[in-house]
Design an enzyme around this catalytic site. Sequence first.
Site, PDB file in Angstrom:
ATOM      1  N   ASP A 402      63.153  30.444  60.809  1.00 37.46           N
ATOM      2  CA  ASP A 402      63.235  29.318  59.835  1.00 37.46           C
ATOM      3  C   ASP A 402      61.620  29.368  59.167  1.00 37.46           C
ATOM      4  O   ASP A 402      60.692  30.154  59.586  1.00 37.46           O
ATOM      5  CB  ASP A 402      63.331  28.041  60.809  1.00 37.46           C
ATOM      6  CG  ASP A 402      63.672  26.727  60.038  1.00 37.46           C
ATOM      7  OD1 ASP A 402      63.724  26.603  58.774  1.00 37.46           O
ATOM      8  OD2 ASP A 402      64.395  25.848  60.678  1.00 37.46           O
ATOM      9  N   GLU A 405      59.707  30.942  54.139  1.00 38.71           N
ATOM     10  CA  GLU A 405      59.285  30.977  52.729  1.00 38.71           C
ATOM     11  C   GLU A 405      57.597  31.351  52.635  1.00 38.71           C
ATOM     12  O   GLU A 405      57.350  32.178  51.735  1.00 38.71           O
ATOM     13  CB  GLU A 405      59.336  29.645  52.055  1.00 38.71           C
ATOM     14  CG  GLU A 405      60.806  28.883  52.004  1.00 38.71           C
ATOM     15  CD  GLU A 405      60.931  28.311  53.251  1.00 38.71           C
ATOM     16  OE1 GLU A 405      60.129  27.367  53.762  1.00 38.71           O
ATOM     17  OE2 GLU A 405      62.151  28.634  53.860  1.00 38.71           O
ATOM     18  N   ASP A 475      67.433  23.239  53.327  1.00 35.37           N
ATOM     19  CA  ASP A 475      67.705  21.833  54.069  1.00 35.37           C
ATOM     20  C   ASP A 475      68.317  20.988  52.966  1.00 35.37           C
ATOM     21  O   ASP A 475      67.627  20.069  52.532  1.00 35.37           O
ATOM     22  CB  ASP A 475      66.601  21.263  54.787  1.00 35.37           C
ATOM     23  CG  ASP A 475      66.039  21.967  55.954  1.00 35.37           C
ATOM     24  OD1 ASP A 475      66.893  22.989  56.426  1.00 35.37           O
ATOM     25  OD2 ASP A 475      64.783  22.003  56.297  1.00 35.37           O
TER      26      ASP A 475
END
Length: 802
Positions: A402, A405, A475
């Site tokens: 997760d 980025e 998300d």
Amino acid sequence: MTKGFLFTAIFIFSGAFLALRAQTFQRTEAGVKTTFGSGEVEIRFYSPSIVRILKSPGPGLVAKESLSVTKTPEKTSFSVKQVGDEIELRSTEMIVVYNQENGQVSYKTSKENNLLKEQVAGASFTPFNDAGSSTHTVTQVFQLEKDESVYGLGSQQQGKMVQRNLRMNMVQGNTDDYVPFLHSVKGYGVFWDNYSPTVFEDNVKGTSFRSEVGEGVDYYFMYGGNADGVIAKMRDLTGQSPMFPLWTFGFWQSKERYKSQNELVGVVQKYRELGVPLDGIIQDWQYWGNNYLWNGMEFLNGEFYNPKKMVDDVHALNARMIISIWSSFGPHTKPYREMEKQNMLLNFETWPQAGTDTWPPNMDYPSGVRVYDAYNPLARDIYWKYLKKGIFSLGMDGWWMDSTEPDHLSFKPEDFDNKTYLGSFRKVRNAYPLMTVGGVAERQKAESREKRVFILTRSAFAGQQRYGANTWSGDVTASWQALQNQISAGLNFSLTGIPYWNSDIGGFFLSKFPAKLNDPEYRELYARWLEFAAFTPMMRSHGADAPREIYQFGKKGDRVYDALEKFIHLRYSLLPYIYSTSWDVTNKQSSMMRALMMDFASDHKALNINDQFMFGKSFLVAPVTEAMYIERAQGAGVPSEDFSKVKAKAVYLPRGTSWYDFWTGEKVGGGSTVNKETPIDIIPLYVRAGSIIPFGPKVQYAEEKKWDNLEIRIYPGASGSFTLYEDENDNYNYEKGAYSTITFNWDDVKKTLVVSNRKGSFPGMLKARKFNVIVAGEQMDGASNGQLVNYNGKKVTLKLKS
């Protein structure tokens, strides 16, 4: 420097750059070098169809080692000639022309057809102070044809298929994955090899990439002839895509989050009791405890009292498990303490902001969580050391990486001044996901080749296909528009050469549906999203605000529940087709999700369709992306269901082939628009004439039954072939040749199916099996209507009716 002085400096520099002209050039082993103004230019062949362009604002060219490119330039035969102001380089595949008068580079096919031109003097270099280092902001402008369709650039949420007439600020984010690769319908691609914040812009003035930091312009032009060819060149340049395990193509269940190991194992048990197929379960965050222990890579939450037993219990239920890991660490964790001592942590605000697990965050208690320097190989070693010891050793099957980025909150420009192993964070910002995902993939594969690397990641960059990673779209907030946006997001992502993509079925946040699962519109949206996901590389249910397990949507006999179960079973029946398609991705550089332009580039109507796609080369999928069965009373909040009238969706069937309605067997001509009725358990699904589709047995998990009695369905109207691929379903023995293929060839004129000699072998391979061959358009009621073939690996020829 004042703004006025900066403008003057740029103007003078650009003017000098335009005014001067090179009179000579130097031929090199791979191309040519020359000068333009005060700068230098190099054209360097990497293969007959791939060329690298380097430009510098002054003496000396870029000497960087690419983070994305893995290809060593191959010895390429080419000719060079000068005619007037133009230097022409010609390989067997393409022509590159450099104009010494104006600095323009242009590209043609070997048959002199124009492909792409730079804008005259389209490169510019603006002095830039990068955290104390003198460098440049670099720009290159191209000239596209007026109506030229281009694609790629990554996965974004704007719903556009063709990437024209837009401005895109390319900095990695939660729901946007940027890959600076432009893919043209004309059969070429451009990879802008820069990792700093970049603006892509297309307007009447030109098409450009502008990056904040760069020693010079550095890009690759590749010619593939068609979309598959372009993708093959990009993977040749940046790395090939390995095989995923078979089980990754089954159905996956997750939510934010399972709060104990009993809850997690109980979900798998419930699926088994219901007889609904399931292959994977995912544990999201907080198994480590509080946020000061963020991503500690240990089970420090008491609700996970015996993590080894949890993993073993999942395996005993014939399922696999992956777990959430992050790119950041809390201050009380062992990795944080070790990395902090060696200056391997970056200093900017990231998620979570507070030490307590509350919303909104209580900033009286800041979490102190920091992102690690994934550009540092020693930091990547430390990351794997703790991951291996704390979790991989338990038998964990894969990773949910997760915030790759990574999350960058309360953005301040000076955050980019953070020093990394490779320079400022600004300089290498967009390559962060490539480095952190690659760090885990490379180290796991070096540790063990018995289990294929499988990583689910939230972000990506060019070359990430080589790391066994499947990127999800972030998300996203649940809505019908968000569902439709996923289609173009996944297709454009695939067109950058990275073939594995997925999304949270049902959307992550339910803020637009305050009644959550009690809202019939959301239940309809979830069903349509799952139906779409059955035809993506990973079928994974996940989200916040409400649980998403199938039994949360009712029981057998309820419309939505039955629709969900139907498509999960359909997914499993297609596993032989899907797994063989994944081999086509690995072996022939193909793509699983295919924009219509890939297979129908000559059909102008197909080029900009953003709600249809091909799944493999046989299925045309048209997901339903609007509510059809919702009745809203005036002034009422939550709507009611209304199934009294069956609605329909308009679907364009590309020309050049005939199509079969998958559900009815009806044959339809191409180049036409049809209205397909779409009850809640049907989406428009068509099969291309000439397709051969293998259907697997009804199972509860991917490896429950051997493929010893497959249905082989032929869709006549054109000749075609299909290669059935099989191996051990996991491990890397296939790289050593441990796999088999069986090719089916359909001759539509002779109405003959030839099942070829089996090629290859592997441990546990079926020596003999049955194929039940059915011709589409018939009643298709299984064995009673098919022709049974006993197959022992030797060639078989069948004469069939159609």
